[in-house]
Design a protein around this motif. Structure first.
Motif, PDB file in Angstrom:
ATOM      1  N   ALA A 269      65.976 -13.566  15.271  1.00 43.40           N
ATOM      2  CA  ALA A 269      64.520 -13.520  15.360  1.00 43.40           C
ATOM      3  C   ALA A 269      64.058 -14.004  16.732  1.00 43.40           C
ATOM      4  O   ALA A 269      64.559 -14.996  17.253  1.00 43.40           O
ATOM      5  N   GLY A 270      63.119 -13.293  17.317  1.00 39.40           N
ATOM      6  CA  GLY A 270      62.581 -13.690  18.602  1.00 39.40           C
ATOM      7  C   GLY A 270      63.469 -13.358  19.781  1.00 39.40           C
ATOM      8  O   GLY A 270      63.287 -13.898  20.871  1.00 39.40           O
ATOM      9  N   GLN A 271      64.453 -12.447  19.608  1.00 44.30           N
ATOM     10  CA  GLN A 271      65.332 -12.076  20.707  1.00 44.30           C
ATOM     11  C   GLN A 271      65.139 -10.624  21.139  1.00 44.30           C
ATOM     12  O   GLN A 271      65.910 -10.092  21.921  1.00 44.30           O
TER      13      GLN A 271
ATOM     14  N   GLY B 176      52.456 -11.017  22.289  1.00 44.37           N
ATOM     15  CA  GLY B 176      53.486 -10.025  22.557  1.00 44.37           C
ATOM     16  C   GLY B 176      53.054  -8.656  22.081  1.00 44.37           C
ATOM     17  O   GLY B 176      52.006  -8.493  21.440  1.00 44.37           O
ATOM     18  N   PHE B 177      53.884  -7.658  22.377  1.00 43.18           N
ATOM     19  CA  PHE B 177      53.571  -6.280  22.000  1.00 43.18           C
ATOM     20  C   PHE B 177      54.079  -5.941  20.602  1.00 43.18           C
ATOM     21  O   PHE B 177      53.768  -4.890  20.064  1.00 43.18           O
ATOM     22  N   SER B 178      54.876  -6.820  20.031  1.00 45.36           N
ATOM     23  CA  SER B 178      55.381  -6.682  18.669  1.00 45.36           C
ATOM     24  C   SER B 178      55.560  -8.097  18.116  1.00 45.36           C
ATOM     25  O   SER B 178      55.571  -9.062  18.887  1.00 45.36           O
ATOM     26  N   PRO B 179      55.718  -8.252  16.797  1.00 42.03           N
ATOM     27  CA  PRO B 179      55.923  -9.601  16.260  1.00 42.03           C
ATOM     28  C   PRO B 179      57.111 -10.316  16.886  1.00 42.03           C
ATOM     29  O   PRO B 179      57.051 -11.500  17.219  1.00 42.03           O
ATOM     30  N   ASP B 180      58.225  -9.598  17.051  1.00 44.55           N
ATOM     31  CA  ASP B 180      59.414 -10.207  17.626  1.00 44.55           C
ATOM     32  C   ASP B 180      59.181 -10.590  19.082  1.00 44.55           C
ATOM     33  O   ASP B 180      59.635 -11.646  19.545  1.00 44.55           O
ATOM     34  N   ASP B 181      58.469  -9.745  19.820  1.00 45.83           N
ATOM     35  CA  ASP B 181      58.164 -10.034  21.215  1.00 45.83           C
ATOM     36  C   ASP B 181      57.280 -11.268  21.330  1.00 45.83           C
ATOM     37  O   ASP B 181      57.461 -12.103  22.226  1.00 45.83           O
ATOM     38  N   ALA B 182      56.314 -11.399  20.414  1.00 45.51           N
ATOM     39  CA  ALA B 182      55.431 -12.572  20.435  1.00 45.51           C
ATOM     40  C   ALA B 182      56.214 -13.842  20.126  1.00 45.51           C
ATOM     41  O   ALA B 182      55.983 -14.894  20.744  1.00 45.51           O
ATOM     42  N   GLU B 183      57.130 -13.769  19.163  1.00 38.10           N
ATOM     43  CA  GLU B 183      57.940 -14.950  18.842  1.00 38.10           C
ATOM     44  C   GLU B 183      58.839 -15.318  20.014  1.00 38.10           C
ATOM     45  O   GLU B 183      59.053 -16.496  20.315  1.00 38.10           O
ATOM     46  N   ARG B 184      59.349 -14.312  20.694  1.00 34.98           N
ATOM     47  CA  ARG B 184      60.196 -14.556  21.860  1.00 34.98           C
ATOM     48  C   ARG B 184      59.404 -15.253  22.964  1.00 34.98           C
ATOM     49  O   ARG B 184      59.881 -16.205  23.577  1.00 34.98           O
ATOM     50  N   GLU B 185      58.193 -14.769  23.218  1.00 35.41           N
ATOM     51  CA  GLU B 185      57.336 -15.384  24.232  1.00 35.41           C
ATOM     52  C   GLU B 185      56.983 -16.810  23.851  1.00 35.41           C
ATOM     53  O   GLU B 185      56.979 -17.716  24.685  1.00 35.41           O
ATOM     54  N   PHE B 186      56.720 -17.023  22.559  1.00 33.96           N
ATOM     55  CA  PHE B 186      56.351 -18.353  22.085  1.00 33.96           C
ATOM     56  C   PHE B 186      57.500 -19.342  22.278  1.00 33.96           C
ATOM     57  O   PHE B 186      57.296 -20.469  22.734  1.00 33.96           O
ATOM     58  N   LYS B 187      58.724 -18.916  21.962  1.00 28.78           N
ATOM     59  CA  LYS B 187      59.884 -19.805  22.076  1.00 28.78           C
ATOM     60  C   LYS B 187      60.237 -20.115  23.527  1.00 28.78           C
ATOM     61  O   LYS B 187      60.922 -21.106  23.798  1.00 28.78           O
ATOM     62  N   SER B 188      59.783 -19.264  24.443  1.00 29.04           N
ATOM     63  CA  SER B 188      60.126 -19.466  25.861  1.00 29.04           C
ATOM     64  C   SER B 188      59.272 -20.542  26.518  1.00 29.04           C
ATOM     65  O   SER B 188      59.554 -20.956  27.638  1.00 29.04           O
TER      66      SER B 188
END
Length: 526
Positions: free
Chosen positions: A503-505, A315-327
């Motif tokens: 987190a991750g949203q 992802g482009f940020s930590p939160d974006d990466a966590e969001r992508e991972f959870k998807s």
């Protein structure tokens, strides 16, 4: 009579600085007394400080039901009364005090922070709550903190603690020999020599159990999730190397687990590096999974940390990466839980236009601030109670000369799903249409010309006197429309989420603006 006392970090700091007067105060408390602190404070303590708080049996509820149900039911009516009697009482409250003050309502507050004590005294001047009166006889000490000094003055068992506050594995007992013959081992905790004539517990007592504790290599103090001297010959744990930066994993401190980790990372490293090289704006979040193997019941080692797997989100940020991972669907060997997360930063600055909007929001229109009203609303997410404006809710932005901030105001989601206490929970988002925004210069579409207004979220605002007897405060969810505005928003606080429920949203760049501060430029955007 038992007492309820709320403490915060300065009290823990004074204990670790060897303040005997604090230890004596705790010993003198009547039977049945209770110590408590906010979960926000507890979550900011390092591992050694958290162990100390737990050994003191400090209550730190970490559920939104407890915090918002029981606590706010007690505090809201009292705080409203204070606001009515003293309208300026909340002006001195700063963000770091809010959780502690909310937790302390209905109890005594113990703190070495003079400003916090003065604020609490003012807020509770007309109530029975107060600052611990004995504080006037307990001077602060200025000695360096030592985590085992704090435990010693409280009569607690010492721990193997690094200077950074990490609790390290207990060293193996030393061998005791007469000549070349080993007669036992010296245990530094009990100061006993444990004979070798049969299995015994760590305290020296005989036992019929086979003692098979697994003890990993002891680590030297290291910095986790950052550059480290991985070439130090003393270090025997696992080191992750990527993009020229070394990351040390303190949870992996045995040769077997380190080998398993290194083998797993060797399979992933080339692919991760290639992905980041292909897109310099992309970062990687590495999730390291562990499981716990049960140790011997008689042993000082309660469990053994076992490495399971490494998973990667981009992802482009930590939160974006966590969001992508959870998807994505994942297959994780064993019964592991995430024990380490490592963020590998992008090589190039992020473009805000590449980030996804948070939740199920969509763009409603494009806007800027009304000149002279460049202010944001500070908002926190409280799980079951949704979004709530803060005690000191407005935050003024310093806009560079010649810049016109541009942001999108969003259609709010109908509901928000978040993960807490092992299951997915849902909270509805109350929102409405406000006609307080300035639309005098707006480029409105045909449909929008038939009505006026922008979507705003309803905020619980008991601390705002002007809204107690109305529909309450509202604010629009806004998202930066360009990188300059994104950088401007970064100078102010994001939505507060103490328990990381969101987190991750993708809420990182999102901010909140009152509708009367918004000047609509275009609606709809398309």
């Amino acid at each position: 009579m038992p007492r309820i006392i709320t403490i915060e970090k300065t009290v823990i700091d004074q204990i670790n600085a060897g303040n005997v007067a604090v230890a004596n105060f705790f010993r003198s408390l009547p039977s049945g007394s209770r110590l408590q602190m906010s979960y926000q404070t507890f979550s900011q303590l390092n591992e050694a400080e958290q162990r100390l708080a737990n050994d003191l049996r400090v209550d730190h509820p970490n559920t939104d039901e407890h915090y918002l149900g029981w606590l706010r039911a007690r505090s809201d009516s009292r705080m409203r009364y204070v606001q009515q009697m003293d309208p300026g009482a909340f002006e001195a409250i700063t963000p770091e005090y809010e959780a502690t003050i909310a937790r302390a309502v209905g109890s005594e507050l113990m703190t070495f922070d003079k400003k916090l004590a003065e604020t609490y005294s003012r807020l509770t001047a007309r109530l029975i709550d107060k600052v611990v009166p004995e504080m006037s006889n307990i001077p602060a000490v200025s000695r360096p903190r030592n985590y085992n000094t704090g435990r010693q003055i409280l009569g607690l068992k010492p721990l193997n603690i690094s200077p950074s506050g990490a609790v390290l594995p207990t060293p193996e007992p030393m061998s005791v020999k007469i000549g070349d013959k080993k007669i036992g081992t010296y245990d530094p905790d009990s100061h006993n020599i444990i004979p070798t004539d049969g299995p015994r517990t760590r305290g020296g007592a005989r036992t019929t159990k086979n003692i098979t504790a697994q003890v990993g290599d002891r680590l030297e103090p290291v910095q986790e999730h950052g550059p480290s001297a991985s070439g130090d010959a003393k270090f025997q744990g696992a080191v992750l190397v990527i993009k020229g930066v070394n990351y040390v994993l303190q949870k992996i401190n045995g040769a077997i687990q380190a080998r398993r980790f290194n083998e797993a990372w060797a399979r992933l490293q080339q692919g991760v590096q290639q992905r980041l090289d292909d897109d310099p704006q992309l970062g990687a979040m590495l999730f390291v999974y562990y499981s716990q193997a049960q140790g011997d019941i008689e042993s000082a080692i309660d469990s053994v940390t076992v490495f399971e797997s490494i998973q990667v989100g981009y992802g482009f940020s930590p939160d974006d990466a966590e969001r992508e991972f959870k998807s994505r669907q994942h297959i994780t060997p064993g019964q592991g839980n995430v024990g380490d997360t490592i963020w590998v930063k992008p090589q190039a600055p992020m473009d805000i236009n590449r980030l996804k909007l948070p939740f199920a929001t969509t763009v409603a229109g494009l806007a800027t601030f009304v000149p002279g009203k460049e202010k944001l609303v500070r908002v926190k997410f409280s799980g079951v109670s949704g979004f709530d404006d803060k005690l000191s809710s407005r935050e003024t932005l310093t806009v560079p000369a010649g810049m016109t901030p541009r942001f999108y105001y969003l259609w709010p989601p109908k509901e928000i799903r978040y993960y807490n206490l092992g299951r997915v929970r849902t909270v509805e988002v109350g929102w409405t249409i406000s006609d307080d925004a300035d639309e005098s210069v707006a480029d409105l579409g045909i449909a929008r010309k038939t009505y006026k207004g922008i979507p705003v979220v309803k905020l619980d605002s008991f601390i705002n006197p002007s809204t107690w007897f109305s529909d309450g405060a509202t604010a629009a969810m806004v998202w930066p429309a360009d990188n300059r505005t994104a950088n401007l928003f970064e100078t102010a606080r994001a939505t507060q989420d103490n328990l990381s429920l969101l987190a991750g949203q993708g809420i990182g760049p999102m901010r909140w603006v009152r509708p009367e501060f918004i000047r609509v430029l275009k609606d709809p955007v398309g």
